[in-house]
Write a protein that holds these residues in place. Structure first.
Motif, PDB file in Angstrom:
ATOM      1  N   ARG A  38       0.732  -1.158   0.200  1.00 14.35           N
ATOM      2  CA  ARG A  38       0.072   0.053   0.135  1.00 14.35           C
ATOM      3  C   ARG A  38       0.952   1.295  -0.020  1.00 14.35           C
ATOM      4  NH1 ARG A  38      -4.733   2.124   0.741  1.00 14.35           N
ATOM      5  NH2 ARG A  38      -5.017   3.985   2.076  1.00 14.35           N
ATOM      6  N   GLY A  39       2.017   1.235   0.792  1.00  9.93           N
ATOM      7  CA  GLY A  39       2.622   2.404   0.661  1.00  9.93           C
ATOM      8  C   GLY A  39       3.680   2.708  -0.297  1.00  9.93           C
ATOM      9  N   ASP A  40       3.974   1.600  -1.149  1.00  2.12           N
ATOM     10  CA  ASP A  40       4.778   1.813  -2.268  1.00  2.12           C
ATOM     11  C   ASP A  40       3.474   2.295  -3.405  1.00  2.12           C
ATOM     12  OD1 ASP A  40       7.101   0.808  -1.366  1.00  2.12           O
ATOM     13  OD2 ASP A  40       6.921  -1.079  -1.850  1.00  2.12           O
ATOM     14  N   MET A  41       2.650   1.904  -3.397  1.00  2.00           N
ATOM     15  CA  MET A  41       1.560   2.165  -4.403  1.00  2.00           C
ATOM     16  C   MET A  41       1.172   3.674  -4.274  1.00  2.00           C
ATOM     17  SD  MET A  41       1.378  -0.217  -6.858  1.00  2.00           S
ATOM     18  CE  MET A  41       3.227  -0.629  -6.399  1.00  2.00           C
ATOM     19  N   LEU A  42       0.864   3.947  -2.867  1.00  2.00           N
ATOM     20  CA  LEU A  42       0.596   5.367  -2.683  1.00  2.00           C
ATOM     21  C   LEU A  42       1.544   6.245  -2.968  1.00  2.00           C
ATOM     22  CD1 LEU A  42      -1.412   4.881   0.536  1.00  2.00           C
ATOM     23  CD2 LEU A  42      -2.402   5.372  -1.771  1.00  2.00           C
ATOM     24  N   ARG A  43       2.857   5.989  -2.752  1.00  2.00           N
ATOM     25  CA  ARG A  43       3.978   6.894  -2.992  1.00  2.00           C
ATOM     26  C   ARG A  43       4.028   7.033  -4.499  1.00  2.00           C
ATOM     27  NH1 ARG A  43       7.428   3.977  -0.913  1.00  2.00           N
ATOM     28  NH2 ARG A  43       8.258   3.124  -2.990  1.00  2.00           N
ATOM     29  N   GLU A  44       3.774   6.199  -5.241  1.00  2.00           N
ATOM     30  CA  GLU A  44       3.684   6.401  -6.744  1.00  2.00           C
ATOM     31  C   GLU A  44       2.684   6.940  -7.176  1.00  2.00           C
ATOM     32  OE1 GLU A  44       4.462   2.594  -8.370  1.00  2.00           O
ATOM     33  OE2 GLU A  44       6.422   2.234  -7.275  1.00  2.00           O
ATOM     34  N   THR A  45       1.607   7.693  -6.518  1.00  4.37           N
ATOM     35  CA  THR A  45       0.352   8.252  -7.070  1.00  4.37           C
ATOM     36  C   THR A  45       0.376   9.570  -6.384  1.00  4.37           C
ATOM     37  OG1 THR A  45      -1.017   7.584  -5.040  1.00  4.37           O
ATOM     38  CG2 THR A  45      -1.102   6.121  -7.198  1.00  4.37           C
ATOM     39  N   ARG A  76      12.078   4.653   1.271  1.00  3.90           N
ATOM     40  CA  ARG A  76      11.881   5.372   0.033  1.00  3.90           C
ATOM     41  C   ARG A  76      10.639   6.502   0.090  1.00  3.90           C
ATOM     42  NH1 ARG A  76      11.957   0.112  -1.407  1.00  3.90           N
ATOM     43  NH2 ARG A  76       9.613  -0.268  -1.145  1.00  3.90           N
ATOM     44  N   SER A  77       9.703   6.437   1.201  1.00  6.39           N
ATOM     45  CA  SER A  77       8.521   7.375   1.442  1.00  6.39           C
ATOM     46  C   SER A  77       9.438   8.505   2.123  1.00  6.39           C
ATOM     47  CB  SER A  77       7.388   6.635   2.432  1.00  6.39           C
ATOM     48  OG  SER A  77       7.076   5.576   1.546  1.00  6.39           O
ATOM     49  N   TYR A  78      10.340   8.428   3.160  1.00  8.92           N
ATOM     50  CA  TYR A  78      10.881   9.561   3.697  1.00  8.92           C
ATOM     51  C   TYR A  78      11.692  10.424   2.485  1.00  8.92           C
ATOM     52  CZ  TYR A  78      10.214   8.465   8.462  1.00  8.92           C
ATOM     53  OH  TYR A  78       9.857   8.161   9.752  1.00  8.92           O
ATOM     54  N   PHE A  79      12.143   9.627   1.568  1.00  9.49           N
ATOM     55  CA  PHE A  79      12.966  10.259   0.533  1.00  9.49           C
ATOM     56  C   PHE A  79      12.018  10.941  -0.391  1.00  9.49           C
ATOM     57  CE2 PHE A  79      14.808  10.232  -4.105  1.00  9.49           C
ATOM     58  CZ  PHE A  79      16.151  10.464  -3.592  1.00  9.49           C
ATOM     59  N   THR A  80      10.727  10.567  -0.811  1.00 14.59           N
ATOM     60  CA  THR A  80       9.768  11.201  -1.574  1.00 14.59           C
ATOM     61  C   THR A  80       9.386  12.492  -0.721  1.00 14.59           C
ATOM     62  OG1 THR A  80       9.073   8.968  -2.544  1.00 14.59           O
ATOM     63  CG2 THR A  80       7.824  10.719  -2.626  1.00 14.59           C
ATOM     64  N   HIS A  81       9.290  12.576   0.356  1.00 14.84           N
ATOM     65  CA  HIS A  81       8.911  13.638   1.031  1.00 14.84           C
ATOM     66  C   HIS A  81      10.004  14.575   1.574  1.00 14.84           C
ATOM     67  CE1 HIS A  81       4.687  12.512   1.784  1.00 14.84           C
ATOM     68  NE2 HIS A  81       5.003  11.283   1.585  1.00 14.84           N
ATOM     69  N   GLY A  82      11.072  14.089   1.203  1.00 15.40           N
ATOM     70  CA  GLY A  82      12.214  15.120   1.297  1.00 15.40           C
ATOM     71  C   GLY A  82      12.679  15.050   2.837  1.00 15.40           C
ATOM     72  N   TYR A  83      12.352  14.150   3.523  1.00 16.86           N
ATOM     73  CA  TYR A  83      13.070  13.838   4.706  1.00 16.86           C
ATOM     74  C   TYR A  83      14.165  13.117   4.611  1.00 16.86           C
ATOM     75  CZ  TYR A  83       8.285  15.145   6.433  1.00 16.86           C
ATOM     76  OH  TYR A  83       7.068  15.786   6.478  1.00 16.86           O
ATOM     77  N   LEU A  84      15.404  13.763   4.253  1.00 13.17           N
ATOM     78  CA  LEU A  84      16.572  12.909   3.732  1.00 13.17           C
ATOM     79  C   LEU A  84      17.201  12.362   4.942  1.00 13.17           C
ATOM     80  CD1 LEU A  84      17.945  15.446   0.956  1.00 13.17           C
ATOM     81  CD2 LEU A  84      16.122  13.352   0.739  1.00 13.17           C
TER      82      LEU A  84
END
Length: 124
Positions: A38-45, A76-84
């Motif tokens: 779910r997290g992976d798919m939501l991150r890609e939307t 990966r989700s943190y990265f997408t949100h800019g929380y490096l």
């Protein structure tokens, strides 16, 4: 249903994967792999705008704290949100669980490049 979820993720059918993960999590909220998917798919939307992906993979980590795939998904989700820094810590933790994971090493390298400790610009 878990096989259908895995197949939907593999073919990139985000809508089906999200719906199946919701169904699986409704039946068994402790089924961590569905939270990762779910997290992976939501991150890609566009859903990553409201942090739904982070909530899903955070739940996966809570349910499966020794699962390196859950920690990589969180990174990966943190990265997408800019929380490096958080992304870095999640990938380092995943590598502590599975030091041979080439995917975790690659994702950590992408974080380091974004932070400026390597080449400029890349995405996971």
């Amino acid at each position: 249903m878990a096989r259908r979820l895995k197949a939907a993720c593999a073919r990139g059918d985000r809508a089906t994967a999200i719906a199946l993960s919701e169904t699986l999590n409704a039946k068994n909220p402790l089924y961590g792999p569905a939270w990762i998917a779910r997290g992976d798919m939501l991150r890609e939307t566009a859903a990553h705008v409201n942090r739904a992906d982070l909530d899903a993979v955070d739940e996966a980590v809570r349910l499966m704290p020794r699962n390196p795939a859950a920690w990589r998904a969180l990174g990966r989700s943190y990265f997408t949100h800019g929380y490096l820094e958080e992304a870095r810590r999640a990938h380092v933790y995943a590598l502590g669980l599975d030091p041979a994971s080439s995917a975790a090493w690659s994702e950590l390298a992408a974080v380091e490049r974004r932070v400026g400790n390597g080449e400029d610009g890349t995405t996971l």
